[in-house]
Design a protein around this motif. Structure first.
Motif: not given
Length: 120
Positions: A50-59
């Protein structure tokens, strides 16, 4: 095909926003399990899938995916998706952080990151 986990990916404008989100979702019981600067993943300690991710951009990709789906055999899924004629947004590749992945666009235009973790 075996699906191991599904993770929503939420775009955030800055690392400061990632920290604020980590604090907020910490109130719900999530803990940080990965932080690469541009992406942070939080998980439930009692249910690690059970996860959630936060991204500013994709590398390495041109867009931030809306959703990540971890599968058992990404090469087989890639072959099936390509055969279907679906739009590949980011070609299948090995990433330096230990995953093999590709991005595909769903019928509504959402981008799905399909991945398999590789041994270190």
């Amino acid at each position: 095909m075996t699906i191991r986990r599904i993770v929503p990916n939420l775009t955030t404008p800055s690392q400061e926003s990632m920290a604020e989100n980590s604090g907020f979702y910490g109130l719900l019981g999530f803990e940080e399990v990965m932080n690469m600067g541009w992406v942070t993943t939080l998980a439930s300690p009692s249910n690690p899938t059970a996860q959630i991710s936060f991204l500013t951009h994709d590398e390495t990709a041109p867009v931030i995916p809306d959703l990540s789906v971890e599968v058992e055999d990404v090469d087989a899924v890639y072959a099936q998706v390509c055969a279907s004629g679906a739009e590949i947004v980011h070609d299948l590749r090995d990433e330096e952080w230990g995953v093999r992945r590709f991005f595909v666009r769903d019928p509504e235009g959402r981008v799905v990151n399909v991945l398999e973790h590789r041994g270190a």
